[in-house]
Design a protein around this motif. Structure first.
Motif, PDB file in Angstrom:
ATOM      1  N   UNK A  72      47.399  25.680  48.029  1.00 52.13           N
ATOM      2  CA  UNK A  72      46.227  24.956  47.535  1.00 52.13           C
ATOM      3  C   UNK A  72      44.979  25.811  47.789  1.00 52.13           C
ATOM      4  N   UNK A  73      43.886  25.524  47.098  1.00 52.40           N
ATOM      5  CA  UNK A  73      42.653  26.296  47.326  1.00 52.40           C
ATOM      6  C   UNK A  73      42.151  26.230  48.763  1.00 52.40           C
ATOM      7  N   UNK A  74      42.409  25.115  49.456  1.00 48.62           N
ATOM      8  CA  UNK A  74      41.936  24.969  50.836  1.00 48.62           C
ATOM      9  C   UNK A  74      43.027  25.281  51.865  1.00 48.62           C
ATOM     10  N   UNK A  75      43.992  26.067  51.460  1.00 47.07           N
ATOM     11  CA  UNK A  75      45.069  26.470  52.379  1.00 47.07           C
ATOM     12  C   UNK A  75      44.491  27.035  53.673  1.00 47.07           C
ATOM     13  N   UNK A  76      45.143  26.690  54.777  1.00 51.42           N
ATOM     14  CA  UNK A  76      44.759  27.225  56.084  1.00 51.42           C
ATOM     15  C   UNK A  76      46.017  27.510  56.889  1.00 51.42           C
ATOM     16  N   UNK A  77      46.043  28.625  57.560  1.00 49.64           N
ATOM     17  CA  UNK A  77      47.207  28.948  58.386  1.00 49.64           C
ATOM     18  C   UNK A  77      46.755  29.392  59.769  1.00 49.64           C
ATOM     19  N   UNK A  78      47.471  28.885  60.756  1.00 44.54           N
ATOM     20  CA  UNK A  78      47.193  29.213  62.154  1.00 44.54           C
ATOM     21  C   UNK A  78      48.478  29.771  62.756  1.00 44.54           C
ATOM     22  N   UNK A  79      48.405  30.952  63.307  1.00 40.18           N
ATOM     23  CA  UNK A  79      49.573  31.582  63.909  1.00 40.18           C
ATOM     24  C   UNK A  79      49.361  31.758  65.406  1.00 40.18           C
ATOM     25  N   UNK A  80      50.453  31.810  66.123  1.00 39.45           N
ATOM     26  CA  UNK A  80      50.379  32.010  67.563  1.00 39.45           C
ATOM     27  C   UNK A  80      51.767  32.042  68.153  1.00 39.45           C
ATOM     28  N   UNK A  81      51.889  31.610  69.376  1.00 32.79           N
ATOM     29  CA  UNK A  81      53.178  31.515  70.054  1.00 32.79           C
ATOM     30  C   UNK A  81      53.373  30.072  70.523  1.00 32.79           C
ATOM     31  N   UNK A  82      54.567  29.786  70.982  1.00 36.48           N
ATOM     32  CA  UNK A  82      54.804  28.442  71.500  1.00 36.48           C
ATOM     33  C   UNK A  82      53.922  28.146  72.707  1.00 36.48           C
ATOM     34  N   UNK A  83      53.461  29.169  73.394  1.00 35.68           N
ATOM     35  CA  UNK A  83      52.594  28.966  74.548  1.00 35.68           C
ATOM     36  C   UNK A  83      51.158  28.608  74.177  1.00 35.68           C
ATOM     37  N   UNK A  84      50.682  29.094  73.019  1.00 27.32           N
ATOM     38  CA  UNK A  84      49.251  28.893  72.725  1.00 27.32           C
ATOM     39  C   UNK A  84      48.953  28.131  71.438  1.00 27.32           C
ATOM     40  N   UNK A  85      49.974  27.779  70.642  1.00 24.99           N
ATOM     41  CA  UNK A  85      49.712  27.190  69.328  1.00 24.99           C
ATOM     42  C   UNK A  85      49.056  25.813  69.419  1.00 24.99           C
TER      43      UNK A  85
END
Length: 243
Positions: A193-206
């Protein structure tokens, strides 16, 4: 007439299949999940009846399908993603069978595929993971025996978790003992979608990272070493001299 359960794809109107688009533009009746299917998917239609089913219950939806059948009209029943995955078409199909109304399923691009594209990764890599588990977090819908997250996590395979971002902290608690705290994880909101957002990290910090965002729903969780794998072996598909 036929009821066509059409996968509209994850959001980008260009990700609907050619067959799905043709049916949307040619069927005289369209029923679509308006809360998840963008209006642009319906552009170019010539239907005489277009109904947003977001506020309708199952009985009313089946009434509309049966009414179209009585008139000899094809119906484009448009769902998001691929209708065979968390599309709630099973109960509709059951009713259609009882009524003797024919139907056909037209596959669509899944949210999982769109998320992998957004992250620029392959979900199956040699010596890293050759299995992808598609599941959901059990909240209102109970899970069958053996399908709790903790059971599935024992495989340490790539995993796509639907409908769970509001319970991210609990999900992480169930995954960490099996994947380890350093395992990569991604939360993708409204992929394609135009407002797509993705956040990446690890299981410790997500959890902390997502808590600082506005993401509360319509997001998919992907977890597994494939999300940040390096140094994996080339596949045999394009290996020189491979037979």
């Amino acid at each position: 007439m036929t009821v066509f359960f059409i996968g509209a794809g994850p959001g980008d109107p260009e990700l609907i299949t050619v067959k799905g688009q043709r049916l949307v533009r040619s069927c005289p009746v369209i029923l679509y999940a308006g809360s998840l299917v963008p209006a642009a998917v319906l552009e170019g239609h010539s239907a005489e009846l277009v109904v947003n089913t977001a506020e309708l219950d199952l009985d009313r939806i089946v009434e509309l399908l049966a009414a179209a059948h009585a008139k000899g009209q094809h119906v484009a029943r448009v769902h998001s993603g691929d209708p065979s995955l968390y599309g709630a078409i099973g109960e509709q199909i059951r009713r259609l069978r009882e009524l003797g109304i024919p139907y056909e399923i037209v596959p669509g691009v899944t949210a999982t595929a769109a998320c992998a594209a957004a992250l620029g990764c392959e979900l199956t890599l040699p010596d890293v993971s050759q299995t992808l588990i598609l599941t959901r977090y059990a909240s209102k819908t109970t899970m069958p025996d053996g399908e709790q997250l903790s059971d599935l996590a024992r495989h340490r395979a790539s995993m796509a978790i639907h409908l769970g971002v509001r319970h991210l902290a609990r999900i992480v608690e169930q995954l960490r003992p099996h994947y380890g705290g350093a395992c990569p994880i991604a939360v993708v909101y409204r992929a394609s979608w135009p407002d797509e957002e993705k956040i990446t990290g690890t299981l410790d910090d997500i959890v902390a990272k997502v808590r600082g965002s506005a993401i509360e729903r319509t997001a998919l969780i992907l977890v597994g070493q494939v999300l940040a794998a390096e140094g994996f072996a080339d596949s045999t598909l394009y290996r020189k001299g491979a037979e």
